[in-house]
Design a protein around this motif. Structure first.
Motif, PDB file in Angstrom:
ATOM      1  N   LEU A  64      20.794 -37.213   4.459  1.00 37.35           N
ATOM      2  CA  LEU A  64      22.212 -36.839   4.542  1.00 37.35           C
ATOM      3  C   LEU A  64      22.553 -36.299   5.925  1.00 37.35           C
ATOM      4  O   LEU A  64      23.554 -36.685   6.529  1.00 37.35           O
ATOM      5  N   PHE A  65      21.712 -35.411   6.449  1.00 37.95           N
ATOM      6  CA  PHE A  65      21.989 -34.796   7.739  1.00 37.95           C
ATOM      7  C   PHE A  65      21.869 -35.805   8.891  1.00 37.95           C
ATOM      8  O   PHE A  65      22.538 -35.665   9.914  1.00 37.95           O
ATOM      9  N   SER A  66      21.026 -36.820   8.716  1.00 40.10           N
ATOM     10  CA  SER A  66      20.823 -37.797   9.797  1.00 40.10           C
ATOM     11  C   SER A  66      22.065 -38.661  10.017  1.00 40.10           C
ATOM     12  O   SER A  66      22.233 -39.264  11.084  1.00 40.10           O
ATOM     13  N   GLN A  67      22.933 -38.742   9.013  1.00 40.59           N
ATOM     14  CA  GLN A  67      24.148 -39.545   9.131  1.00 40.59           C
ATOM     15  C   GLN A  67      25.270 -38.782   9.819  1.00 40.59           C
ATOM     16  O   GLN A  67      26.310 -39.361  10.125  1.00 40.59           O
ATOM     17  N   MET A  68      25.100 -37.496  10.048  1.00 38.95           N
ATOM     18  CA  MET A  68      26.133 -36.680  10.687  1.00 38.95           C
ATOM     19  C   MET A  68      25.971 -36.732  12.205  1.00 38.95           C
ATOM     20  O   MET A  68      24.849 -36.800  12.712  1.00 38.95           O
ATOM     21  N   GLU A  69      27.084 -36.714  12.923  1.00 39.88           N
ATOM     22  CA  GLU A  69      27.052 -36.793  14.378  1.00 39.88           C
ATOM     23  C   GLU A  69      26.392 -35.551  14.980  1.00 39.88           C
ATOM     24  O   GLU A  69      25.631 -35.646  15.944  1.00 39.88           O
TER      25      GLU A  69
ATOM     26  N   VAL B 122      10.661 -18.918   0.800  1.00 41.85           N
ATOM     27  CA  VAL B 122      11.135 -19.552   2.032  1.00 41.85           C
ATOM     28  C   VAL B 122      10.318 -20.810   2.328  1.00 41.85           C
ATOM     29  O   VAL B 122      10.876 -21.849   2.712  1.00 41.85           O
ATOM     30  N   LEU B 123       9.002 -20.743   2.139  1.00 43.03           N
ATOM     31  CA  LEU B 123       8.157 -21.916   2.393  1.00 43.03           C
ATOM     32  C   LEU B 123       8.496 -23.063   1.450  1.00 43.03           C
ATOM     33  O   LEU B 123       8.536 -24.229   1.871  1.00 43.03           O
ATOM     34  N   ILE B 124       8.759 -22.757   0.182  1.00 48.78           N
ATOM     35  CA  ILE B 124       9.119 -23.813  -0.783  1.00 48.78           C
ATOM     36  C   ILE B 124      10.430 -24.474  -0.389  1.00 48.78           C
ATOM     37  O   ILE B 124      10.554 -25.707  -0.408  1.00 48.78           O
ATOM     38  N   ILE B 125      11.410 -23.668  -0.010  1.00 52.76           N
ATOM     39  CA  ILE B 125      12.717 -24.225   0.375  1.00 52.76           C
ATOM     40  C   ILE B 125      12.583 -25.090   1.626  1.00 52.76           C
ATOM     41  O   ILE B 125      13.117 -26.200   1.700  1.00 52.76           O
ATOM     42  N   VAL B 126      11.831 -24.562   2.614  1.00 47.35           N
ATOM     43  CA  VAL B 126      11.733 -25.262   3.901  1.00 47.35           C
ATOM     44  C   VAL B 126      10.905 -26.537   3.806  1.00 47.35           C
ATOM     45  O   VAL B 126      11.240 -27.551   4.436  1.00 47.35           O
ATOM     46  N   THR B 127       9.829 -26.512   3.019  1.00 42.25           N
ATOM     47  CA  THR B 127       8.915 -27.665   2.981  1.00 42.25           C
ATOM     48  C   THR B 127       9.228 -28.681   1.876  1.00 42.25           C
ATOM     49  O   THR B 127       8.848 -29.844   1.998  1.00 42.25           O
ATOM     50  N   PHE B 128       9.911 -28.269   0.823  1.00 34.84           N
ATOM     51  CA  PHE B 128      10.172 -29.185  -0.297  1.00 34.84           C
ATOM     52  C   PHE B 128      11.660 -29.486  -0.514  1.00 34.84           C
ATOM     53  O   PHE B 128      12.025 -30.620  -0.854  1.00 34.84           O
ATOM     54  N   VAL B 129      12.499 -28.475  -0.340  1.00 33.72           N
ATOM     55  CA  VAL B 129      13.929 -28.665  -0.615  1.00 33.72           C
ATOM     56  C   VAL B 129      14.653 -29.299   0.573  1.00 33.72           C
ATOM     57  O   VAL B 129      15.383 -30.288   0.429  1.00 33.72           O
ATOM     58  N   LEU B 130      14.446 -28.732   1.769  1.00 28.25           N
ATOM     59  CA  LEU B 130      15.165 -29.229   2.936  1.00 28.25           C
ATOM     60  C   LEU B 130      14.891 -30.703   3.250  1.00 28.25           C
ATOM     61  O   LEU B 130      15.828 -31.421   3.646  1.00 28.25           O
ATOM     62  N   PRO B 131      13.653 -31.187   3.124  1.00 24.90           N
ATOM     63  CA  PRO B 131      13.439 -32.621   3.404  1.00 24.90           C
ATOM     64  C   PRO B 131      14.290 -33.548   2.539  1.00 24.90           C
ATOM     65  O   PRO B 131      14.526 -34.710   2.942  1.00 24.90           O
ATOM     66  N   GLN B 132      14.769 -33.079   1.388  1.00 26.09           N
ATOM     67  CA  GLN B 132      15.620 -33.905   0.533  1.00 26.09           C
ATOM     68  C   GLN B 132      16.985 -34.158   1.173  1.00 26.09           C
ATOM     69  O   GLN B 132      17.681 -35.117   0.822  1.00 26.09           O
TER      70      GLN B 132
ATOM     71  N   VAL C  63      16.790 -24.422  11.166  1.00 20.78           N
ATOM     72  CA  VAL C  63      16.053 -24.529   9.903  1.00 20.78           C
ATOM     73  C   VAL C  63      15.371 -25.894   9.788  1.00 20.78           C
ATOM     74  O   VAL C  63      14.209 -25.984   9.352  1.00 20.78           O
ATOM     75  N   MET C  64      16.042 -26.960  10.191  1.00 24.99           N
ATOM     76  CA  MET C  64      15.452 -28.294  10.101  1.00 24.99           C
ATOM     77  C   MET C  64      14.278 -28.436  11.070  1.00 24.99           C
ATOM     78  O   MET C  64      13.274 -29.080  10.744  1.00 24.99           O
ATOM     79  N   ALA C  65      14.393 -27.863  12.248  1.00 27.01           N
ATOM     80  CA  ALA C  65      13.285 -27.918  13.209  1.00 27.01           C
ATOM     81  C   ALA C  65      12.075 -27.176  12.653  1.00 27.01           C
ATOM     82  O   ALA C  65      10.925 -27.639  12.786  1.00 27.01           O
ATOM     83  N   PHE C  66      12.335 -26.035  12.022  1.00 26.02           N
ATOM     84  CA  PHE C  66      11.241 -25.277  11.411  1.00 26.02           C
ATOM     85  C   PHE C  66      10.625 -26.059  10.254  1.00 26.02           C
ATOM     86  O   PHE C  66       9.398 -26.058  10.059  1.00 26.02           O
ATOM     87  N   SER C  67      11.469 -26.758   9.487  1.00 25.83           N
ATOM     88  CA  SER C  67      10.988 -27.570   8.371  1.00 25.83           C
ATOM     89  C   SER C  67      10.094 -28.706   8.877  1.00 25.83           C
ATOM     90  O   SER C  67       9.018 -28.966   8.326  1.00 25.83           O
ATOM     91  N   HIS C  68      10.535 -29.386   9.946  1.00 26.27           N
ATOM     92  CA  HIS C  68       9.739 -30.475  10.527  1.00 26.27           C
ATOM     93  C   HIS C  68       8.389 -29.949  11.026  1.00 26.27           C
ATOM     94  O   HIS C  68       7.352 -30.619  10.866  1.00 26.27           O
ATOM     95  N   LEU C  69       8.418 -28.778  11.622  1.00 30.15           N
ATOM     96  CA  LEU C  69       7.187 -28.195  12.157  1.00 30.15           C
ATOM     97  C   LEU C  69       6.187 -27.918  11.040  1.00 30.15           C
ATOM     98  O   LEU C  69       4.993 -28.233  11.158  1.00 30.15           O
TER      99      LEU C  69
ATOM    100  N   LEU D  99      26.348 -25.388   5.240  1.00 25.18           N
ATOM    101  CA  LEU D  99      27.337 -25.419   6.320  1.00 25.18           C
ATOM    102  C   LEU D  99      27.693 -26.844   6.754  1.00 25.18           C
ATOM    103  O   LEU D  99      28.895 -27.187   6.834  1.00 25.18           O
ATOM    104  N   PRO D 100      26.721 -27.730   7.052  1.00 25.89           N
ATOM    105  CA  PRO D 100      27.119 -29.099   7.441  1.00 25.89           C
ATOM    106  C   PRO D 100      27.784 -29.858   6.306  1.00 25.89           C
ATOM    107  O   PRO D 100      28.671 -30.702   6.561  1.00 25.89           O
TER     108      PRO D 100
END
Length: 398
Positions: A190-195, A176-186, A204-210, A385-386
């Protein structure tokens, strides 16, 4: 020799407080009596309190070697000298044995030499003292060797059984830590362009940022929680509540009861077989259970036994031990073979503890795999999902 901080009074009522060196509290009392003072209270202040305890395996080896040497006719002084010079023993153990040997050469008994060093359990000290009084120290140490060998085997079985679930838990956290800290930031760009983002993705993104941007705060928070938990559990009342849960929790409660019963029966069998009275044996055996909630109930058990109540009846109401113990002891009391029946129930409970541990691990393995699948699955769904919704929006736009 150990140092004692004492308080004493003479016949005229004059109080004396101070620190005195003596081989034991009994020797301190005798020294003060020769000076015209009577001991009121004493507390050890030596440097032995910080020394680590011997493990069950080390205690078994020590007692086995001491029993073999004494049975062969070797004197206690010579036996300890041989044991203290063994190269295979840990450095701290050789140091302790050497200090004990020095005390014994000064006329101190083996039990008092152990008493001066807080690295030997009360059970061992009590049985050694009993063996010294009855003159069968070789038999007592042999019995102690068997006791600690079986205790070491039971502890090892429990630790081995819990190893696989712990490995699964660590793997789950690492993945879970690998996915949240290394995979999700990639996927950040893409997610920032979505409304808007689905709620699972936002979580999950908030947890990743934290974890990525405030990892030090998370680390401090985890350490703080661990420290506070230890402080809270250090209070006797909270410790008692946690120990109460250990014997009433689903699945684990039954296993803990079996383990506690096996420990108690094995210890009581060893003490009673060495010639110690039932009341004194109960006190020492209760201390080896490892559960404050169960141990506290033995104060009432001792009172009942002193008043003439049979041991089997006194143990019936102890919450935290298997009911099978009382019925087995009753058979031993009626047949006059209490030590044999205690040994029998100890073996039975140890086998049952082993089987219960296996059953518990059998249940934990799929449970841990399900937890891992849910956590990883939640993260994957939050990422996909997004993306899936964006594809759906593109299709609708056409």
């Amino acid at each position: 020799m150990a140092q004692f901080r004492y308080k004493a009074k003479n016949m005229e009522g004059r109080m004396r407080r101070g620190v005195m060196e003596a081989v034991s509290e009994k020797a301190l009392q005798q020294d003060l009596r020769e000076q015209g003072f009577y001991l009121i209270s004493a507390k050890k202040t030596g440097n032995f309190g910080g020394r680590k305890k011997f493990t069950s395996r080390q205690l078994a080896e020590f007692n086995r070697e001491l029993s073999s040497l004494l049975t062969a006719g070797v004197s206690l002084v010579r036996a300890l000298d041989i044991i203290s010079q063994e190269e295979g023993a840990p450095a701290f153990a050789r140091e302790v044995y050497g200090e004990m040997l020095s005390d014994i050469k000064k006329g101190v008994s083996l039990s008092d030499a152990m008493e001066n060093r807080n690295c030997f359990p009360g059970l061992m000290r009590g049985m050694i003292r009993s063996g010294e009084g009855s003159g069968n120290l070789d038999e007592v140490t042999a019995r102690l060797a068997v006791h600690y060998e079986k205790e070491a085997i039971l502890n090892q079985q429990v630790r081995s059984a819990m190893m696989y679930p712990l490995v699964l838990l660590v793997m789950c956290v690492v993945i879970v830590l690998i996915i949240v800290t290394f995979v999700l930031p990639q996927f950040e760009e893409l997610f920032s362009q979505m409304e808007s983002l689905p709620l699972p993705t936002e979580i999950v993104m908030a947890f990743s940022h934290l974890l990525v941007e405030r990892w030090y705060a998370v680390l401090v928070a985890v350490l703080f929680i661990i420290a506070v938990s230890r402080v809270i559990l250090s209070f006797p009342r909270m410790r008692r509540e946690m120990d109460y849960l250990k014997v009433h929790a689903p699945i684990f409660g039954k296993l803990n009861k079996v383990i506690y019963t096996a420990r108690f029966a094995r210890t009581l069998s060893s003490l009673y077989s060495s010639g110690m009275s039932v009341v004194n044996s109960l006190k020492l055996a209760a201390e080896t259970i490892g559960n404050q909630y169960v141990e506290e109930q033995f104060a009432q058990v001792s009172v009942k036994v002193r008043s003439g109540v049979p041991l089997s009846e006194a143990l019936q109401d102890v919450d935290g031990l298997m009911k099978k113990l009382a019925s087995t002891i009753l058979v031993g009391e009626e047949s006059g073979r209490l030590d044999t029946m205690l040994d029998s129930i100890a073996q039975s409970m140890e086998m049952e503890a082993q089987e219960a541990t296996k059953r518990m691990v059998t249940l934990l393995e799929p449970l841990m795999i399900c937890v891992m699948a849910l956590l990883v699955g939640f993260v994957v769904v939050a990422v996909m999902l997004p993306i899936y919704e964006s594809y759906g929006a593109i299709e609708n736009a056409r």
